[in-house]
Structures are given as structure tokens and as C-alpha cells.
Design an enzyme around this catalytic site. Structure first.
Site, short mmCIF file in Angstrom:
data_model
loop_
_atom_site.label_atom_id
_atom_site.label_comp_id
_atom_site.label_asym_id
_atom_site.label_seq_id
_atom_site.Cartn_x
_atom_site.Cartn_y
_atom_site.Cartn_z
N LYS A 87 -0.67 16.94 -8.01
CA LYS A 87 -1.31 17.76 -9.04
C LYS A 87 -1.69 16.92 -10.26
O LYS A 87 -2.75 17.08 -10.84
CB LYS A 87 -0.36 18.89 -9.44
CG LYS A 87 -1.02 19.88 -10.35
CD LYS A 87 -0.55 21.29 -10.06
CE LYS A 87 -1.23 22.24 -11.02
NZ LYS A 87 -0.88 23.63 -10.80
N LYS A 96 6.87 6.46 -14.25
CA LYS A 96 6.74 7.43 -15.34
C LYS A 96 6.97 6.75 -16.68
O LYS A 96 6.20 6.97 -17.63
CB LYS A 96 7.76 8.57 -15.18
CG LYS A 96 7.44 9.54 -14.06
CD LYS A 96 8.48 10.66 -14.05
CE LYS A 96 8.56 11.37 -12.72
NZ LYS A 96 9.83 12.11 -12.55
N LYS A 113 -1.57 9.20 -3.07
CA LYS A 113 -0.76 10.41 -2.87
C LYS A 113 -1.48 11.63 -3.44
O LYS A 113 -1.99 11.58 -4.55
CB LYS A 113 0.59 10.22 -3.57
CG LYS A 113 1.55 11.38 -3.38
CD LYS A 113 2.86 11.13 -4.11
CE LYS A 113 3.43 12.44 -4.63
NZ LYS A 113 4.62 12.24 -5.46
P1 AMP Z 1 6.93 18.07 -5.85
O1 AMP Z 1 5.81 19.04 -5.81
O2 AMP Z 1 6.58 16.73 -6.42
O3 AMP Z 1 8.20 18.65 -6.40
O4 AMP Z 1 7.25 17.75 -4.32
C1 AMP Z 1 7.79 18.71 -3.47
C2 AMP Z 1 8.02 18.14 -2.12
O5 AMP Z 1 6.76 17.81 -1.50
C3 AMP Z 1 8.82 16.83 -2.12
O6 AMP Z 1 9.66 16.84 -0.98
C4 AMP Z 1 7.78 15.76 -1.99
O7 AMP Z 1 8.28 14.62 -1.35
C5 AMP Z 1 6.71 16.45 -1.12
N1 AMP Z 1 5.35 15.97 -1.43
C6 AMP Z 1 4.71 16.04 -2.62
N2 AMP Z 1 3.47 15.49 -2.54
C7 AMP Z 1 3.33 15.07 -1.25
C8 AMP Z 1 2.26 14.43 -0.52
N3 AMP Z 1 1.11 14.08 -1.10
N4 AMP Z 1 2.48 14.16 0.80
C9 AMP Z 1 3.65 14.50 1.40
N5 AMP Z 1 4.67 15.10 0.77
C10 AMP Z 1 4.53 15.38 -0.54
#
Ligand code: AMP
Ligand code: TRP
Length: 324
Positions: free
Chosen positions: A194, A111, A191
Site C-alpha cells: 500500500k 524504515k 513488493k
Molecule cells: P501487512 O499488510 O504488511 O500487515 O502484511 C500482512 C501479511 O501479508 C504479512 O504476512 C505479509 O508478509 C503478507 N504480505 C504483504 N504484502 C505481500 C506481498 N506483496 N506478497 C506476499 N505477501 C505479502
């Protein structure tokens, strides 16, 4: 009984990456553990945002979580900024966290490298994350793979605080990963996220899901229809493993290796099984949206329960630290 805690950023609607990597697991684990699920709006303000937009995304995330099966009658589902003890404990942890450990975090480096001026909140982000978890003295944290390093730091913070102020007070929280620990983006990017615009929304209508699935990147070896592929390198195969029943997954493997199916056929089968799992979630989201008072109630009750547990932890923390 072990306690689980997990946090999720208010990015609006869930996508199938955070659903498969984390939220689906929350819904299963909540049956066996005392559970706390938190929408982390204080984490979200470390990057530029619009206030009205944040408020809407927070609510939207609550709708998604409930639609995905989180059950407010057994779990505590709440919004971080409604429980002031999170930031209180984070300040305390600032005093035991080594700066070097913060600077070593991959997400921080990522970041910060894209920002001209780096707010301290980006660096201190994992301290607030440790406070989230340890405030509830949770020992298990269901997350995707990208959070493993942050959890190592949470353990380090717990150890350092314990060593100084109270052996064993905080447990050392462990990550609980799913088989779908990292869903790749439909563009083949490392990955699904969003911020990279390569997601499929959990509540997206079927037509638009198919619009995205059809051109999605597959095994690059499958240039022509007759070229055989390697399922393990294909994101579509991994999505099959998450959405399709085992016999279908086994068939997908064979069809890919022998070029029995083309990628489009394979995607059609995936689409069908995705729909089976996602249709009831979409339907629930429509019901929840029609009754906004339910969302208000969950948000209010969740905060009240969380504050009760959090203030008990803070009372003991302050006592041990000589804070009046
Ligand atoms: P976030 O939306 O970044 O707050 O992520 C929420 C949860 O989803 C966290 O536990 C992340 O590790 C998991 N996560 C987010 N993106 C992915 C992805 N592409 N694959 C697997 N887990 C994800
Ligand atoms: N940093 C996590 C993410 O980006 C969100 C988060 C904040 C979290 N606090 C947490 C996850 C506590 C697990 C436990 O996904």
C-alpha cells in the site's frame, strides 16, 4: 492440535499481495488448526497516522478478513489493542531481547533510514510481534516472505526466555509460507504494498482492476508483440499461478515463450480468472457492510476469547518470573 497465529496491519482494505501471501492461507489453515488472527493496531501507531482514520481502517480490515473467508465460528479474530496482555508481554520480552538483533532487522533499517527522528517503537516492533505470537503459544505463523526475519527473532526471544525462566514453556514458532510468498507490485517493484501505491485492492470493482492490470509491467524482454518472453520473470505469470487453473497456467507458459499471445491477451485471461475468485469475496463484503452489528459482534467475541487465553499465559509467565 497445533495453534496458528497471524497478525495483519490495519491498512484498510486488503490487497491481492497480502491476500495471496497470507490471508488466503489463513482461510485454508483455520480448518485444520486452532486459529488466532489479529489486527495489529498497536503496530500501526509506530508510524504517523490520524486517529479517526486508524479506527476506520481497523474496521475495514475486519470486513475484508471476513469477506476473504475467515470464519469467526471456528477462529478467533480480534483487535490487538483490546487485549492488553500483548503490550504486557512485550515489555517482558524487552528484557530478554538483544539490542543488536533488533538493529539488524531489515525492515527496521529500511524504515529508520527514511525517518528523521526514529521512535523507539519502530525498533521494538518485532518484540511486540513476538509477544503477539507467544501469548497464544502458537507454533505456526502464516505470513509472507517479508516476515521471515521477524519470525527468526521471535524464536530467539522464545529460546532466551525459556532458557532463563522455564524450559519449553514457549514453542519456537515457524513461518508457514504460501507459493505466492511475495507478490510484486504492478509497477514491477519488488513488493506489492500500500505504501508504494502499486496494489490491486481485494474489493476493488472489476473496471478499476482492469485499469490497473492493463498497463502493469510484464517481462521487459517482450518489447514487441512478436518478442518471446520468460514467464518466470513476469509478475502477471505469477498472478496466473495464484488465480488460474493449472491447464491455463500451462498454456500461459507456452503462449509467453512462443509469443503466441501478446501481454494484453494474457492479462485478459488473468482478469477473467481473478474475477472468478474475487467476485464472491466482493459480494460477501457488501453483505457484511449491510450488517455492521455482525462486525461489532466478531470484534467483541474475538477479544473476549483472546483475553481468556492471554491471561492464562500471563499468569504462568508472571509466576515463573517472580512477578507478584
Ligand atoms: P501487512 O499488510 O504488511 O500487515 O502484511 C500482512 C501479511 O501479508 C504479512 O504476512 C505479509 O508478509 C503478507 N504480505 C504483504 N504484502 C505481500 C506481498 N506483496 N506478497 C506476499 N505477501 C505479502
Ligand atoms: N509485522 C507484520 C506485518 O507487517 C504484522 C504482524 C504483527 C504479525 N504481529 C504479527 C504477523 C504476528 C505475524 C504474527 O505484516
Amino acid at each position: 492440535m497445533s495453534r496458528i497465529f497471524s497478525g495483519i496491519q490495519p491498512s484498510g482494505e486488503l490487497h491481492i499481495g497480502n491476500y495471496l501471501g497470507a490471508v488466503k492461507n489463513y482461510a485454508e489453515l483455520q480448518r485444520s488448526y486452532e486459529s488466532f488472527f489479529c489486527i495489529v493496531d498497536y503496530h500501526a501507531i509506530t508510524i504517523p497516522y490520524e486517529p479517526e482514520d486508524l479506527r476506520a481502517r481497523t474496521r475495514e480490515m475486519m470486513v475484508s478478513l471476513l469477506a476473504a473467508g475467515l470464519d469467526p465460528s471456528t477462529s478467533t479474530i480480534f483487535v490487538q489493542s483490546m487485549v492488553p496482555q500483548h503490550t504486557e508481554l512485550a515489555w517482558i520480552f524487552n528484557s530478554v531481547t538483544p539490542l543488536g538483533e533488533l538493529e539488524r532487522q531489515t525492515q527496521y533499517k529500511d524504515k529508520a533510514s527514511r525517518m528523521e527522528s526514529v521512535p523507539a517503537g519502530i525498533l521494538n516492533y518485532p518484540i511486540l510481534q513476538a509477544a503477539d505470537i507467544l501469548l497464544y503459544r502458537a507454533d505456526l505463523v502464516p505470513v509472507g516472505e517479508d516476515q521471515v526475519q521477524h519470525l527468526e527473532l521471535s524464536r530467539e526471544i522464545a529460546r532466551r526466555w525459556n532458557a532463563r525462566f522455564g524450559a519449553e514453556f514457549f514453542p519456537e514458532p515457524q513461518a508457514k509460507l504460501t507459493p505466492a510468498r511475495r507478490i510484486m507490485g504492478l509497477d514491477g517493484n519488488a513488493k506489492m504494498s500500500k505504501s508504494m501505491g502499486n496494489t490491486v485492492g481485494l474489493l476493488e470493482p472489476p473496471d478499476s482492476v482492469w485499469e490497473k492490470l492493463r498497463p502493469a509491467v510484464t517481462d521487459p524482454a517482450r518489447v514487441r508483440r512478436t518478442d518471446p518472453g520468460t514467464p518466470e520473470v513476469c509478475n502477471i505469470y505469477h498472478l496466473h499461478r495464484a488465480f488460474s487453473p493449472p491447464d491455463v497456467v500451462a498454456n500461459v507458459e507456452t503462449q509467453c515463450r512462443t509469443a503466441g499471445w501478446g501481454c494484453i491477451e494474457c492479462k485478459k485471461v488473468l482478469f477473467e480468472h481473478m474475477n472468478k475468485e474475487l467476485a464472491p469475496i466482493r459480494a460477501r463484503s457488501v453483505e457484511i457492510r449491510a450488517r455492521p452489528e455482525i462486525v461489532d459482534q466478531v470484534i467483541g467475541d474475538g477479544a473476549a476469547t483472546a483475553r481468556r487465553v492471554a491471561s492464562e499465559t500471563m499468569r504462568e509467565v508472571k509466576e515463573r518470573m517472580g512477578l507478584v
